[in-house]
Design an enzyme around this catalytic site. Sequence first.
Site: not given
Length: 315
Positions: A72, A155, A231-232, A256, A261, A282-285
């Site tokens: 995204t 969203a 998010a970031r 996260d 990174e 960074h694995v929430a997604w």
Amino acid sequence: MHKVVFLDRSTLRAEVRRPAFEHVWEEYETTAPDDVVARLEGASVAITNKVPLRGEALGQLPDLKMIAVAATGYDVIDIPFCKANGVAVVNIRNYAVHTVPEHVFAMLLALRRNLFAYRAAVERGRWQEVDQFCFFDFPIGDLFGATLGIVGEGAIGQGTAKIARGFGMKVLFADHAPPKAPGVEFTPMDKVLKESDVITLHCPMIPETRGMIGEKELKMMKRSALLINTARGGLVQEDALVRALEEGWIAGAGFDVLVKEPPKEGNALLELRLPNFILTPHVAWASDGAMQFLADQVIDNIELWARGTPQHLVT
């Protein structure tokens, strides 16, 4: 015939179908910045997740007409260059509306109920030492009745709000500059920071949001509050967060993401050994379902662009 090049295939643990038009396909597990131009030579379509595509490289790729971002966020793309030179950029929409909010609440529940502190105490033998059936060394907070402040009402932010309301939480969306989602009631940012028991970030990384949470904002929060960032990394000033956790400005945090990174050169947050701080890579997604949805939408985006009916255009 189109040449399609996927620069960082290893970032997707999913099946990636080939576009339904005549093409040449090339993919690379990873791509270093110095290899971008050579690998995209002659390509009309580039797929990237985290490999930066900046103006210096893009200026050497006259055949490139479309960039499909497998995410995204599109801060890795030189958007002004693409706009000025007619390169279409598309991103992924609405793929992580369940997995990221669930990760937020996994962190939130662990922190609010001090699960890591209790688990460590049990591992040290604390339970065997007490004279009753349990011990109360660490506070345990309910979510019911607590206030969740959300920065970003897209969203994912709205998906997070939906879960929060299911727990009986009060939800505040922080006000910000346009564009804004319709039908959302906004609260001034200062009030959200002061009144929320939890702040969770779901906004993009743009110049206006870079470093938006620093010492001033952290000190405005309740000392009992938690900060969650899926998010970031650059939304939060990391040095200020370290001080906030070490000095007790806030009660805890779940992250996260980091500013850089992977953190090959280290990061102060990696050094924290606190039961009130959770750091995931960074694995929430990255639930299996969300990742497959993303992979399918990448190809959908490319096919629709090739037909002349593009969707999810950034430029």
